[in-house]
Design an enzyme around this catalytic site. Structure first.
Site, mmCIF file in Angstrom:
data_model
loop_
_atom_site.group_PDB
_atom_site.id
_atom_site.type_symbol
_atom_site.label_atom_id
_atom_site.label_comp_id
_atom_site.label_asym_id
_atom_site.label_seq_id
_atom_site.Cartn_x
_atom_site.Cartn_y
_atom_site.Cartn_z
ATOM 1 N N SER A 86 0.806 -1.235 0.000
ATOM 2 C CA SER A 86 0.000 0.000 0.000
ATOM 3 C C SER A 86 0.827 1.267 0.000
ATOM 4 C CB SER A 86 -0.921 0.031 1.227
ATOM 5 O OG SER A 86 -1.866 -0.990 1.120
ATOM 6 N N THR A 199 -1.475 2.829 4.468
ATOM 7 C CA THR A 199 -0.863 4.148 4.311
ATOM 8 C C THR A 199 -0.023 4.451 5.535
ATOM 9 O OG1 THR A 199 -2.622 5.077 2.979
ATOM 10 C CG2 THR A 199 -1.398 6.633 4.346
ATOM 11 N N THR A 217 1.414 6.956 0.314
ATOM 12 C CA THR A 217 0.578 5.784 0.030
ATOM 13 C C THR A 217 0.482 5.520 -1.474
ATOM 14 O OG1 THR A 217 -1.632 4.843 0.436
ATOM 15 C CG2 THR A 217 -1.569 7.133 -0.191
ATOM 16 N N ARG A 227 -7.669 8.698 -9.594
ATOM 17 C CA ARG A 227 -8.272 8.922 -8.267
ATOM 18 C C ARG A 227 -7.185 9.364 -7.268
ATOM 19 N NH1 ARG A 227 -7.371 6.846 -2.846
ATOM 20 N NH2 ARG A 227 -9.332 6.996 -1.713
ATOM 21 N N VAL A 228 -7.520 10.388 -6.489
ATOM 22 C CA VAL A 228 -6.614 10.869 -5.447
ATOM 23 C C VAL A 228 -7.338 10.738 -4.113
ATOM 24 C CG1 VAL A 228 -5.459 12.931 -4.536
ATOM 25 C CG2 VAL A 228 -5.390 12.458 -6.997
ATOM 26 N N GLY A 229 -6.644 10.222 -3.122
ATOM 27 C CA GLY A 229 -7.252 10.054 -1.801
ATOM 28 C C GLY A 229 -6.942 11.216 -0.872
ATOM 29 N N ASP A 230 -7.079 10.954 0.412
ATOM 30 C CA ASP A 230 -6.836 11.999 1.415
ATOM 31 C C ASP A 230 -5.354 12.237 1.683
ATOM 32 O OD1 ASP A 230 -6.747 9.348 2.394
ATOM 33 O OD2 ASP A 230 -6.799 10.077 4.460
ATOM 34 N N THR A 250 -5.672 7.417 8.053
ATOM 35 C CA THR A 250 -5.558 6.249 7.178
ATOM 36 C C THR A 250 -6.964 5.687 6.992
ATOM 37 O OG1 THR A 250 -4.463 4.106 6.915
ATOM 38 C CG2 THR A 250 -5.075 4.716 9.158
ATOM 39 N N GLY A 251 -7.126 4.916 5.940
ATOM 40 C CA GLY A 251 -8.450 4.361 5.672
ATOM 41 C C GLY A 251 -9.014 4.888 4.370
ATOM 42 N N GLY A 253 -10.055 7.245 1.981
ATOM 43 C CA GLY A 253 -9.745 8.668 1.894
ATOM 44 C C GLY A 253 -10.929 9.569 1.609
HETATM 45 C C1 SD4 Z 1 -6.458 6.512 0.438
HETATM 46 N N1 SD4 Z 1 -6.186 6.825 2.792
HETATM 47 O O1 SD4 Z 1 -5.908 6.555 -0.649
HETATM 48 C C2 SD4 Z 1 -5.649 6.160 1.650
HETATM 49 C C3 SD4 Z 1 -5.582 4.683 1.777
HETATM 50 C C4 SD4 Z 1 -5.119 4.249 3.113
HETATM 51 O O2 SD4 Z 1 -4.365 2.838 4.593
HETATM 52 O O3 SD4 Z 1 -5.064 4.911 4.061
HETATM 53 N N2 SD4 Z 1 -4.757 3.104 3.336
HETATM 54 O O4 SD4 Z 1 -7.658 6.720 0.574
#
Ligand code: SD4
Length: 338
Positions: A86, A199, A217, A227-230, A250-251, A253
């Site tokens: 990840s 992450t 991450t 796609r872009v996460g948090d 984390t998690g 996003g």
């Molecule tokens: C995301 N927050 O791209 C990240 C993924 C993640 O632990 O945290 N994984 O949404």
């Protein structure tokens, strides 16, 4: 002449007021000088593998190095680990088979840098730091980020390892997008599973009491291309305010971005909440707007305040974090709502 006298009197009063104001500003900035506590230096980071990342950060912190250098060096460990699916090299690709990285870094002076959807470069965090230090911008994305990295001497590499490619091909057979809540097997991925909660977010306070943070991450596995996460979004995946504290997440996003999670956690600490309570309140905000979805996804926050106190909270059980300071080295299971 009465008017002139009035004017002189007014300017005199204004100058005195300005002087007082200047003095009080000066004392404010003295008050906000870093507070060195018995707990500094200290470094904390997300998930069990944060422990090895913390060790690299600690090598810098224990020599009275800067928190910014520590968090960069720390998160470079999982970035270079091909078995961590990840982050960085070996990260699971998007649904088109492309490994796209998100990362950001923030120092004690509200300086920050970020890269989004960066391909072919192992150490996305170092590119983010260069964006912060060598450009007038905060974020570079996609091909622009890659071109910037190459122009700054980073090496172009294939980040899709044979193991990640195999997992992606297994997933393609079903092509179902359903993120797993947590992975029970930290580094093992069953064919077709979407393991996406590794992450690394890292927060550190150095021996001068300054704070910095880093987050990096490969994002959610098998996401749509682009796609872009948090994680690379300042305020969402990471936020540092040197007067108050720092937070990372984390998690999934999307849920964190909606509430600008890490910024929220820092602002809650500003209101006097402990790091753990601030993280809990942020999780409750996610629950409040979407109680149904909240049952199906994982989000975890991790935070530290200026006293070196730390805490975490997650939606689901399973979120862990690692801590290293002069007097402790531990991995903790975060409390969770469910
Ligand atoms: C995301 N927050 O791209 C990240 C993924 C993640 O632990 O945290 N994984 O949404």
């Amino acid at each position: 002449m009465p008017d002139r006298r009035k004017f002189v009197k007014l300017s005199l009063l204004t100058s005195v007021a300005l002087l007082i104001n200047k003095r009080s500003n000066a004392s404010t900035s003295t008050d906000s000088q870093p507070v060195v506590t018995k707990d500094s230096p200290i470094v904390i980071s997300t998930w069990d593998f944060g422990a090895v990342a913390n060790a690299a950060a600690w090598d810098i912190l224990k020599k009275k190095g800067r928190a910014l250098d520590a968090v960069e060096a720390g998160v470079m460990i999982p970035e270079a680990d091909p078995d961590n699916h990840s982050v960085g090299l070996g990260g699971l690709p998007d649904r088109d088979g492309r490994v796209t990285l998100d990362a950001c870094i923030m120092d004690e002076n509200y300086r920050c840098g970020s890269v989004m959807c960066l391909e072919h470069i192992v150490h996305a965090i170092s590119v983010a730091r260069k964006v912060m230090e060598n450009t007038p911008h905060v974020i570079l994305a996609g091909d622009g980020a890659l071109q910037f990295a190459l122009a700054n001497g980073f090496k172009k590499e294939n980040l899709l390892t044979p193991a990640s490619e195999k997992l992606w091909k297994a997933w393609l057979k079903r092509s179902q997008y359903k993120p797993e809540i947590n992975s029970e097997n930290k580094y093992q991925h069953l064919p077709g599973d979407i393991h996406n909660h590794d992450t690394i977010g890292m927060l550190a306070m150095d021996s001068t009491g300054n704070l910095s943070g880093a987050c990096t991450t490969s994002g959610l596995a098998y996401k749509m291309h682009g796609r872009v996460g948090d994680s690379p979004v300042i305020g969402a995946g990471l936020f540092v305010d040197n007067e108050i504290g720092a937070a990372t997440s984390t998690g999934v996003g999307e849920e964190v971005i909606r509430i600008v999670g890490s910024h929220l956690v820092v602002e809650l600490m500003r209101q006097g909440l402990s790091p753990a309570d601030a993280c809990r309140k942020a999780v409750e905000r996610i629950l409040k707007y979407n109680p149904v979805k909240s049952k199906e996804v994982q989000v975890g926050f991790l935070a530290m305040n200026k006293k070196g106190e730390y805490g975490a909270f997650a939606l689901q059980p399973g979120f862990t974090y690692a801590v290293k300071s002069g007097h402790e080295e531990n991995t903790y299971a975060s409390k969770s709502y469910y």
